[in-house]
Design a protein around this motif. Structure first.
Motif, PDB file in Angstrom:
ATOM      1  N   GLY A  88       0.822  -1.197   0.000  1.00 20.21           N
ATOM      2  CA  GLY A  88       0.000   0.000   0.000  1.00 20.21           C
ATOM      3  C   GLY A  88       0.859   1.251   0.000  1.00 20.21           C
ATOM      4  O   GLY A  88       2.033   1.217  -0.381  1.00 20.21           O
ATOM      5  N   GLN A  89       0.283   2.343   0.445  1.00 21.64           N
ATOM      6  CA  GLN A  89       0.993   3.632   0.476  1.00 21.64           C
ATOM      7  C   GLN A  89       0.765   4.289   1.832  1.00 21.64           C
ATOM      8  O   GLN A  89      -0.310   4.782   2.135  1.00 21.64           O
ATOM      9  CB  GLN A  89       0.508   4.560  -0.646  1.00 21.64           C
ATOM     10  N   LEU A  90       1.800   4.262   2.644  1.00 23.13           N
ATOM     11  CA  LEU A  90       1.783   4.894   3.958  1.00 23.13           C
ATOM     12  C   LEU A  90       2.990   5.829   3.984  1.00 23.13           C
ATOM     13  O   LEU A  90       4.121   5.404   4.211  1.00 23.13           O
ATOM     14  CB  LEU A  90       1.869   3.835   5.052  1.00 23.13           C
ATOM     15  N   ASP A  91       2.741   7.094   3.723  1.00 22.76           N
ATOM     16  CA  ASP A  91       3.824   8.036   3.433  1.00 22.76           C
ATOM     17  C   ASP A  91       4.378   8.737   4.675  1.00 22.76           C
ATOM     18  O   ASP A  91       3.635   9.334   5.461  1.00 22.76           O
ATOM     19  CB  ASP A  91       3.342   9.111   2.453  1.00 22.76           C
ATOM     20  N   MET A  92       5.692   8.642   4.805  1.00 22.03           N
ATOM     21  CA  MET A  92       6.431   9.436   5.776  1.00 22.03           C
ATOM     22  C   MET A  92       6.823  10.740   5.087  1.00 22.03           C
ATOM     23  O   MET A  92       7.344  10.739   3.961  1.00 22.03           O
ATOM     24  CB  MET A  92       7.693   8.685   6.223  1.00 22.03           C
ATOM     25  N   LEU A  93       6.568  11.854   5.739  1.00 20.47           N
ATOM     26  CA  LEU A  93       6.783  13.168   5.131  1.00 20.47           C
ATOM     27  C   LEU A  93       7.969  13.865   5.775  1.00 20.47           C
ATOM     28  O   LEU A  93       8.200  13.736   6.977  1.00 20.47           O
ATOM     29  CB  LEU A  93       5.522  14.019   5.292  1.00 20.47           C
ATOM     30  N   THR A  94       8.716  14.612   4.978  1.00 25.20           N
ATOM     31  CA  THR A  94       9.896  15.308   5.486  1.00 25.20           C
ATOM     32  C   THR A  94       9.853  16.779   5.090  1.00 25.20           C
ATOM     33  O   THR A  94       9.094  17.184   4.204  1.00 25.20           O
ATOM     34  CB  THR A  94      11.197  14.676   4.941  1.00 25.20           C
ATOM     35  N   VAL A  95      10.684  17.550   5.763  1.00 26.47           N
ATOM     36  CA  VAL A  95      10.814  18.976   5.471  1.00 26.47           C
ATOM     37  C   VAL A  95      12.270  19.260   5.108  1.00 26.47           C
ATOM     38  O   VAL A  95      13.186  18.880   5.842  1.00 26.47           O
ATOM     39  CB  VAL A  95      10.409  19.836   6.689  1.00 26.47           C
ATOM     40  N   ALA A  96      12.472  19.899   3.970  1.00 29.20           N
ATOM     41  CA  ALA A  96      13.818  20.335   3.589  1.00 29.20           C
ATOM     42  C   ALA A  96      14.064  21.717   4.190  1.00 29.20           C
ATOM     43  O   ALA A  96      13.177  22.574   4.183  1.00 29.20           O
ATOM     44  CB  ALA A  96      13.938  20.398   2.058  1.00 29.20           C
ATOM     45  N   VAL A  97      15.254  21.915   4.742  1.00 28.59           N
ATOM     46  CA  VAL A  97      15.579  23.176   5.413  1.00 28.59           C
ATOM     47  C   VAL A  97      16.809  23.792   4.779  1.00 28.59           C
ATOM     48  O   VAL A  97      17.826  23.113   4.586  1.00 28.59           O
ATOM     49  CB  VAL A  97      15.820  22.951   6.918  1.00 28.59           C
TER      50      VAL A  97
END
Length: 379
Positions: A88-97
């Motif tokens: 399936g699709q279980l997305d971990m999200l990130t932030v670029a700084v």
């Protein structure tokens, strides 16, 4: 016949020539003056654009589906117990700084980010003291990520009713300290002078007391990479107190191994998605039912979900990756709902792991009518 001489042509007189030339000169010089002024203005704007400014730019970062391989490896691998295929699709999200200690952000970058609705400009001091180094930032991000992995594993096992124990672990070892070379970060402290160490704040205090009251070497039993080792450490006198130079923290001893392949990603905000992924791998069937779900939130061993930074950027990234649902910590709801792309997502408020798991199961079963909502209540 008398005649009247023609009037003198002023333009031909000496004075007339000078006046005409003056008028032409003024007409010729005006465009040049404007050109010089414009050039100076552009130069000043260009120079200002290249001036470093004390700000951080937060931007949408990479999206990682935790149910698929990451850079050629399974993101989460569980060994030593029964596991199941999870799809399936279980997305971990990130932030670029951009910016922060050791990295410059220019005025032009900051202005450009202000124009974009998906980016945020914040003062560096809001996150880092002035004396913070780039290496310290990297080390802290890595430590936060390791901690989030342990907390997520503990939360997942607790949600599934799987027993594990709490232990005292070594967070860091001071260079040139008594413990350097004998004890390593990540070691679990099992015994001190033959006495078992309780996995609690009281247990950490007991270790400190045993070291402080010793009049010779201290015998430590540590667990490292699954094996027990006996080491002796001669405490040093530090400001009048005997110490071995370790920083302790509470850790966990799990009945099986859970490994994470997340090199290059730091911070604690993936905890909720990690915990859901572990639950998916330890239970039959596909938790998401194939529905694309993204989410964020730090988590503790009790399963309590806490707010994170960069929620706005994570919404933008989730929508662009094709997610249909977004799991949000309650205290991030206002920021999430105001983010570009939120209108294309069903935002679900999650306060703890049990609630998050139930929400995902309801989504998979197409029973999302009663999902906890981030939407403000209408009077």
């Amino acid at each position: 016949m008398s005649s009247t001489p023609p009037a003198a042509d002023p333009s031909q007189s000496a004075d007339g020539v000078r006046q005409g030339e003056a008028r032409r000169t003024r007409r010729l010089r005006r465009p040049g003056a404007v050109g010089v002024s414009s050039f100076l203005l552009y130069a000043l704007v260009f120079a200002a654009a290249l001036i470093p400014v004390p700000y951080l730019l937060q931007m949408p970062g990479p999206v990682v589906n935790t149910l698929e391989p990451y850079e050629g490896r399974e993101l989460i691998t569980i060994s030593g117990t029964q596991t199941y295929e999870a799809e399936g699709q279980l997305d971990m999200l990130t932030v670029a700084v951009a910016g922060g200690p050791g990295r410059s952000v220019y005025a032009s970058n900051a202005l450009g980010s202000l124009v974009k609705g998906s980016e945020t400009v914040v003062p560096s001091e809001a996150f880092y003291p002035l004396e913070t180094t780039r290496e310290q930032v990297s080390d802290q991000n890595s430590a936060d990520m390791v901690s989030s992995q342990d907390e997520a594993t503990a939360a997942a096992l607790g949600e599934l009713g799987i027993d594990f124990s709490t232990v005292v672990g070594v967070s860091s070892v001071a260079p040139d300290s008594a413990a350097a070379g004998a004890v390593e970060p990540g070691d679990l402290l099992l015994k001190v002078d033959g006495t078992p160490v309780e996995g609690s704040p009281e247990g950490m205090a007991a270790v400190k007391d045993a070291v402080a009251s010793s009049d010779g070497p201290v015998a430590l039993t540590v667990q490292r990479d699954g094996e027990e080792h006996e080491v002796e450490v001669e405490p040093h006198d530090v400001d009048g107190t005997r110490a071995i130079g370790v920083v302790m923290g509470l850790g966990y001893s799990f009945p099986f191994d859970v490994e994470f392949a997340v090199e290059g990603i730091g911070g604690p905000s993936a905890g909720t998605i990690f915990a859901l992924t572990i639950i998916d791998k330890l239970t039959e069937g596909n938790l998401t039912g194939g529905v694309p779900i993204a989410g964020t939130g730090a988590i503790d061993a009790e399963g309590v979900i806490s707010p994170i930074g960069g929620a706005r950027q994570k919404v933008v990234a989730a929508e662009a990756a094709g997610a249909e649902y977004f799991l949000s910590p309650a205290d991030n709801c206002a920021e999430v709902l105001s983010a570009p792309g939120a209108e294309d997502l069903t935002v679900v408020r999650v306060d703890d792991l049990h609630e998050a798991r139930a929400a995902v199961e309801d989504i998979a079963a197409d029973e999302d009518g009663a999902l906890p909502s981030c939407a403000p209540a209408h009077s």
